[in-house]
Design a protein around this motif. Structure first.
Motif, PDB file in Angstrom:
ATOM      1  N   PRO A  61       0.804  -1.234   0.000  1.00  0.00           N
ATOM      2  CA  PRO A  61       0.000   0.000   0.000  1.00  0.00           C
ATOM      3  C   PRO A  61       0.830   1.273   0.000  1.00  0.00           C
ATOM      4  CG  PRO A  61      -0.965  -1.614   1.476  1.00  0.00           C
ATOM      5  CD  PRO A  61       0.369  -2.163   1.060  1.00  0.00           C
ATOM      6  N   ARG A  62       1.954   1.261   0.709  1.00  0.00           N
ATOM      7  CA  ARG A  62       2.810   2.449   0.727  1.00  0.00           C
ATOM      8  C   ARG A  62       3.674   2.541  -0.531  1.00  0.00           C
ATOM      9  NH1 ARG A  62       5.765   1.949   6.352  1.00  0.00           N
ATOM     10  NH2 ARG A  62       5.636  -0.224   5.685  1.00  0.00           N
ATOM     11  N   VAL A  80      -1.141   6.554   0.484  1.00  0.00           N
ATOM     12  CA  VAL A  80      -1.286   5.129   0.729  1.00  0.00           C
ATOM     13  C   VAL A  80      -2.497   4.613  -0.034  1.00  0.00           C
ATOM     14  CG1 VAL A  80      -2.751   5.244   2.800  1.00  0.00           C
ATOM     15  CG2 VAL A  80      -1.123   3.368   2.555  1.00  0.00           C
ATOM     16  N   VAL A  81      -2.433   3.345  -0.446  1.00  0.00           N
ATOM     17  CA  VAL A  81      -3.466   2.717  -1.268  1.00  0.00           C
ATOM     18  C   VAL A  81      -4.243   1.703  -0.444  1.00  0.00           C
ATOM     19  CG1 VAL A  81      -3.828   1.169  -3.232  1.00  0.00           C
ATOM     20  CG2 VAL A  81      -2.210   3.052  -3.424  1.00  0.00           C
ATOM     21  N   GLY A  82      -5.546   1.619  -0.698  1.00  0.00           N
ATOM     22  CA  GLY A  82      -6.356   0.583  -0.063  1.00  0.00           C
ATOM     23  C   GLY A  82      -7.791   1.021   0.104  1.00  0.00           C
ATOM     24  N   GLY A 217     -13.181  -2.280  -9.453  1.00  0.00           N
ATOM     25  CA  GLY A 217     -12.998  -2.527  -8.027  1.00  0.00           C
ATOM     26  C   GLY A 217     -11.600  -2.245  -7.523  1.00  0.00           C
ATOM     27  N   ALA A 218     -10.757  -1.620  -8.343  1.00  0.00           N
ATOM     28  CA  ALA A 218      -9.383  -1.335  -7.927  1.00  0.00           C
ATOM     29  C   ALA A 218      -9.372  -0.415  -6.701  1.00  0.00           C
ATOM     30  CB  ALA A 218      -8.617  -0.681  -9.073  1.00  0.00           C
ATOM     31  N   THR A 265      -7.066  -5.276   5.949  1.00  0.00           N
ATOM     32  CA  THR A 265      -6.084  -6.052   5.198  1.00  0.00           C
ATOM     33  C   THR A 265      -6.065  -5.603   3.739  1.00  0.00           C
ATOM     34  OG1 THR A 265      -6.501  -7.931   6.653  1.00  0.00           O
ATOM     35  CG2 THR A 265      -5.399  -8.379   4.557  1.00  0.00           C
ATOM     36  N   PRO A 266      -4.908  -5.276   3.196  1.00  0.00           N
ATOM     37  CA  PRO A 266      -4.862  -4.770   1.814  1.00  0.00           C
ATOM     38  C   PRO A 266      -5.221  -5.848   0.802  1.00  0.00           C
ATOM     39  CG  PRO A 266      -2.652  -5.051   2.696  1.00  0.00           C
ATOM     40  CD  PRO A 266      -3.591  -5.253   3.844  1.00  0.00           C
ATOM     41  N   PRO A 267      -5.952  -5.492  -0.247  1.00  0.00           N
ATOM     42  CA  PRO A 267      -6.316  -6.448  -1.305  1.00  0.00           C
ATOM     43  C   PRO A 267      -5.137  -6.653  -2.254  1.00  0.00           C
ATOM     44  CG  PRO A 267      -7.207  -4.287  -1.813  1.00  0.00           C
ATOM     45  CD  PRO A 267      -6.517  -4.152  -0.486  1.00  0.00           C
TER      46      PRO A 267
END
Length: 397
Positions: A61-62, A80-82, A217-218, A265-267
């Motif tokens: 994510p980072r 950050v991603v998620g 869904g990204a 929890t990251p996908p």
């Protein structure tokens, strides 16, 4: 100089399709299935749970957030991603209200994407502290910001018409009044140069399935200005935002900096697809993308207006005031768009009467623009849109 023939080859586009809907869902980059196969077979398949450490899943994510940071004018370690864009809007807005406890107004405009407004309304109800969502017409947004404004929640590009806000002016006015700014980049990131740091945005959020081409869904992303990152109190205090997730403490302690904006929890598969999709940007100058987008948009507008007098331009005529999409109004716009799709030109429709066309130079060129204009002209001239099948509404428009 960006080589757009090279970037076009990066995408696995269906044969014979002119794709003018990248402002809604980007097409498949050919690198994505290869990356997903690797992650599934060699990482998940062979490493199983050890992939969190051995394949670096826990840091994705980072790491991927830093790749997006470069595209939006943010410093490393601030993105950050998620989760989804709706979640990220909620996080940013809740944080902004917490940082302005004596103010009660959230300012937005009637052209904002409904989800942003829905999240604001839900947050107001759950806080029950007397906040209000104050909506103005887009052209009056700047004037609506006052001393009681806690946060300005604004999507830079109108999802229907492509009208583009002047973010420099809005951010300056908000800060002059002591308000914080949440900048929604859903139709900006990957469409044209963005400078969240240079313009002083407090928070920025965005999705990755439009111009960043990461798939349905990204995951979304969130930016927090460095001076605020250790001051925000996460409203969604998930375990991945904890200072020490694997200490399994019963009490929440926020992580450091942007990490506290992680939730669950990251996908991993979705982030891996995003990571692969971002590879194209290693070959791209966003200034070139913007210049080509404007040129193609002007070509499209001129062609449609010359050939289709029943259509009315809904987008701003000045290219500086619109994003990377063009919209036309037509009473039977839904049916006309279905007729175009049946002939291999994919755009989309937004109620009540807007036909939308995404102009994405990474995989659309002048030839596609001219052929799309010709097909639309034929549909309008022959009233081909009036077939009953084209008027039947699908669940997704």
């Amino acid at each position: 100089m960006t080589d757009f023939a090279k970037t076009r080859a990066f995408f696995d586009l269906p044969e014979g399709i002119i794709y003018l809907d990248g402002n809604s869902l980007g097409p498949l980059p050919s690198a994505v299935p290869v990356r997903l196969d690797h992650v599934m077979r060699l990482e998940w398949g062979e490493m199983v749970i050890t992939g969190w450490n051995r394949a670096g899943w826990i840091d994705m994510p980072r790491r991927v957030g830093d790749r997006i940071a470069r595209l939006i004018g943010a410093a490393p370690g601030t993105v950050v991603v998620g989760d989804t864009l709706s979640i990220k809007v909620y996080q940013a807005l809740a944080s902004a209200l917490d940082l302005r406890p004596d103010r009660r107004k959230i300012v937005s405009d009637s052209g904002n994407f409904p989800t942003d407004l829905y999240m604001a309304e839900g947050l107001i109800r759950s806080l029950d502290r007397g906040h209000e969502l104050s909506l103005s017409a887009p052209e009056n947004l700047e004037a609506a910001i006052d001393e009681d404004t806690a946060a300005l929640l604004v999507t830079e590009v109108d999802y229907r018409t492509g009208r583009r806000h002047d973010m420099a002016r809005l951010i300056a006015k908000a800060h002059q009044k002591g308000a914080l700014v949440i900048w929604d980049l859903a139709h900006s990131a990957g469409a044209f140069p963005v400078d969240v740091s240079g313009l002083g945005a407090d928070f920025a959020v965005g999705c990755t399935y439009k111009y960043l081409n990461a798939g349905p869904g990204a995951p979304a992303f969130i930016y927090v200005a460095p001076e605020l990152a250790d001051r925000v109190t996460p409203a969604l205090s998930g375990w991945m935002g904890h200072e020490a997730p694997f200490a399994f403490d019963l009490d929440y302690r926020a992580g450091h900096g942007i990490d506290r904006m992680r939730v669950g929890t990251p996908p991993i598969l979705q982030i891996a697809a995003l990571d692969a999709a971002l590879d194209v940007w290693d070959e791209v100058d966003l200034a070139d993308v913007r210049a080509q987008s404007v040129a193609l948009s002007e070509r499209f507008i001129a062609g449609v207006e010359a050939a289709c007098p029943d259509l009315t331009l809904a987008s701003p005529r000045d290219p500086a005031r619109r994003g990377s999409q063009v919209a036309f109004r037509f009473e039977h716009g839904y049916a006309a768009m279905q007729a175009m799709i049946a002939r291999g030109v994919i755009g989309d429709f937004r109620a009540p009467d807007i036909m939308r066309f995404g102009i994405t130079p990474l995989y659309v060129g002048a030839d596609e623009i001219d052929r799309a204009v010709g097909i639309l002209a034929e549909i309008m001239a022959t009233r081909a849109w009036d077939e009953p099948a084209y008027h039947r509404r699908e669940a997704v428009t």
